[in-house]
Motif scaffolding. Structure first.
Motif, mmCIF file in Angstrom:
data_model
loop_
_atom_site.group_PDB
_atom_site.id
_atom_site.type_symbol
_atom_site.label_atom_id
_atom_site.label_comp_id
_atom_site.label_asym_id
_atom_site.label_seq_id
_atom_site.Cartn_x
_atom_site.Cartn_y
_atom_site.Cartn_z
ATOM 1 N N ALA A 176 51.133 31.706 38.953
ATOM 2 C CA ALA A 176 51.526 31.565 37.552
ATOM 3 C C ALA A 176 50.344 31.774 36.624
ATOM 4 N N SER A 177 49.141 31.407 37.098
ATOM 5 C CA SER A 177 47.928 31.552 36.291
ATOM 6 C C SER A 177 46.729 31.493 37.218
ATOM 7 N N VAL A 178 45.536 31.687 36.667
ATOM 8 C CA VAL A 178 44.318 31.597 37.477
ATOM 9 C C VAL A 178 43.707 30.197 37.388
ATOM 10 N N ARG A 179 44.535 29.202 37.121
ATOM 11 C CA ARG A 179 44.090 27.807 37.194
ATOM 12 C C ARG A 179 43.650 27.487 38.618
ATOM 13 N N LEU A 180 42.689 26.589 38.748
ATOM 14 C CA LEU A 180 42.157 26.232 40.053
ATOM 15 C C LEU A 180 43.230 25.714 40.995
ATOM 16 N N ASP A 181 44.070 24.785 40.539
ATOM 17 C CA ASP A 181 45.075 24.224 41.442
ATOM 18 C C ASP A 181 46.072 25.276 41.898
ATOM 19 N N SER A 182 46.428 26.194 40.996
ATOM 20 C CA SER A 182 47.364 27.255 41.347
ATOM 21 C C SER A 182 46.759 28.213 42.377
ATOM 22 N N ASP A 215 42.633 22.283 35.876
ATOM 23 C CA ASP A 215 42.915 23.301 34.869
ATOM 24 C C ASP A 215 41.844 24.398 34.799
ATOM 25 N N ALA A 216 40.733 24.212 35.504
ATOM 26 C CA ALA A 216 39.627 25.176 35.406
ATOM 27 C C ALA A 216 40.110 26.584 35.748
ATOM 28 N N LYS A 217 39.665 27.558 34.975
ATOM 29 C CA LYS A 217 40.055 28.955 35.183
ATOM 30 C C LYS A 217 39.059 29.645 36.096
ATOM 31 N N LEU A 218 39.567 30.416 37.069
ATOM 32 C CA LEU A 218 38.716 31.133 38.004
ATOM 33 C C LEU A 218 38.519 32.572 37.548
ATOM 34 N N ASN A 219 37.423 33.168 38.024
ATOM 35 C CA ASN A 219 37.080 34.539 37.674
ATOM 36 C C ASN A 219 36.927 35.379 38.930
ATOM 37 N N ILE A 220 37.127 36.669 38.783
ATOM 38 C CA ILE A 220 36.939 37.595 39.896
ATOM 39 C C ILE A 220 35.498 37.476 40.396
ATOM 40 N N ILE A 237 42.578 40.935 40.298
ATOM 41 C CA ILE A 237 43.897 40.684 39.711
ATOM 42 C C ILE A 237 44.594 42.031 39.609
ATOM 43 N N GLY A 238 45.746 42.123 40.258
ATOM 44 C CA GLY A 238 46.381 43.431 40.384
ATOM 45 C C GLY A 238 47.456 43.732 39.367
ATOM 46 N N GLY A 239 47.672 42.877 38.408
ATOM 47 C CA GLY A 239 48.718 43.136 37.434
ATOM 48 C C GLY A 239 49.732 42.009 37.419
ATOM 49 N N THR A 240 50.850 42.267 36.749
ATOM 50 C CA THR A 240 51.887 41.254 36.572
ATOM 51 C C THR A 240 53.147 41.657 37.315
ATOM 52 N N THR A 241 53.774 40.696 38.009
ATOM 53 C CA THR A 241 55.005 40.974 38.733
ATOM 54 C C THR A 241 56.180 41.001 37.753
ATOM 55 N N ARG A 242 57.358 41.372 38.260
ATOM 56 C CA ARG A 242 58.558 41.413 37.421
ATOM 57 C C ARG A 242 58.913 40.056 36.853
ATOM 58 N N LYS A 243 58.511 39.009 37.551
ATOM 59 C CA LYS A 243 58.811 37.659 37.088
ATOM 60 C C LYS A 243 57.716 37.099 36.184
ATOM 61 N N GLY A 244 56.763 37.967 35.813
ATOM 62 C CA GLY A 244 55.720 37.531 34.901
ATOM 63 C C GLY A 244 54.574 36.779 35.546
ATOM 64 N N ARG A 245 54.494 36.814 36.866
ATOM 65 C CA ARG A 245 53.407 36.156 37.569
ATOM 66 C C ARG A 245 52.262 37.147 37.807
ATOM 67 N N SER A 247 49.552 39.028 40.109
ATOM 68 C CA SER A 247 49.290 39.429 41.495
ATOM 69 C C SER A 247 47.787 39.336 41.718
ATOM 70 N N VAL A 248 47.365 38.511 42.700
ATOM 71 C CA VAL A 248 45.940 38.280 42.932
ATOM 72 C C VAL A 248 45.601 38.584 44.396
ATOM 73 N N LEU A 249 44.355 38.999 44.606
ATOM 74 C CA LEU A 249 43.901 39.395 45.934
ATOM 75 C C LEU A 249 42.678 38.563 46.315
ATOM 76 N N PHE A 250 42.647 38.070 47.550
ATOM 77 C CA PHE A 250 41.545 37.256 48.043
ATOM 78 C C PHE A 250 41.076 37.777 49.405
ATOM 79 N N GLU A 251 39.811 37.543 49.676
ATOM 80 C CA GLU A 251 39.249 37.736 51.017
ATOM 81 C C GLU A 251 39.047 36.338 51.590
#
Length: 254
Positions: A176-182, A215-220, A237-245, A247-251
């Protein structure tokens, strides 16, 4: 005085000694929480810290406090300043495999303090244990078994350490966001509630800093560690899905 207050006093004393005597000082091994606190103290006092645990990805590290004339280049610490060495342990062929807990428990049973032991890298036929040189002779003669399994040990220079192979997988999730908990919930498979519990317990670190705000925001590029669960790097961050979420990529390290 609480443990936290004692630790702050210790680091401040090391900083004062470095400044007054114009000399390199250091601590024993620090865990991730202590490292995070020490880094904040150093920043507040204008000190020059360098953390080293024998290899770049070490979890337990020694804090070096550098005087103004000294720089932590790629050759630091040199042989004279390096307090670390390697306890190389082998188990007999065919013996039951030992765990990290087996090695640590048997070392503590000898009366060894945790703060003089660094990372314990368990191998198929034994373990490489990073230790302070001050306890090398004692362990060479006194460390004979772990988990009832006999050990053959030798002391080696830390330069002989072969770091563990880092295996990773690519994880793509939508958040939903780049919040730490999310983010940590998505990467490590936690619910939002569990993610917040881990943050509140002091288990979550971003770029070696202990986090307390869900609530802390993370960065690439951020490195994320959840103690007991692993480590990951935020890659894109790969963009936004159809549901408005998002898309994020991690190693993620496995």
């Amino acid at each position: 005085m609480t443990e936290n207050e004692r630790f702050i006093s210790l680091v401040c004393d090391k900083i004062r000694r470095t400044e007054s005597a114009y000399m390199l000082t250091r601590t024993n091994f620090l865990n991730l929480s202590e490292r995070s606190l020490a880094a904040a103290i150093c920043k507040e006092n204008g000190a020059k810290p360098f953390f080293w645990g024998g290899f770049p990805e070490a979890e337990r590290t020694v804090l070096f406090l550098l005087p103004d004339y000294m720089e932590a280049d790629e050759n630091f610490p040199d042989e004279e300043d390096n307090p670390l060495c390697l306890l190389h342990c082998k188990i007999p062929s065919g013996a039951k495999a030992l765990t990290h807990r087996d090695y640590l428990g048997s070392l503590l049973a000898l009366g060894i303090e945790r703060e003089v032991i660094g990372d314990i890298l368990v191998r198929e036929n034994g373990a490489d244990i990073i230790i302070l040189k001050t306890i090398a002779d004692y362990l060479l003669t006194g460390y004979e078994k772990a988990g009832h399994i006999p050990l053959k040990c030798e002391i080696l220079p830390i330069e002989k350490l072969v770091p563990p192979e880092q295996k990773t997988v690519t994880v793509r999730e939508s958040v939903a966001s780049v919040r730490l908990d999310s983010i940590i919930g998505a990467v490590f498979g936690f619910s939002r509630t569990v993610a917040c519990e881990h943050i509140n317990r002091g288990l979550v670190f971003v770029n070696d800093t202990q986090m307390s705000n869900p609530d802390a925001k993370l960065n690439i590029g951020d490195k994320i560690v959840v103690r007991g669960f692993g480590k990951a790097y935020f890659k894109e961050i790969g963009g936004t899905t159809r549901k408005g979420r998002l898309s994020v990529l991690f190693e993620k390290y496995i």
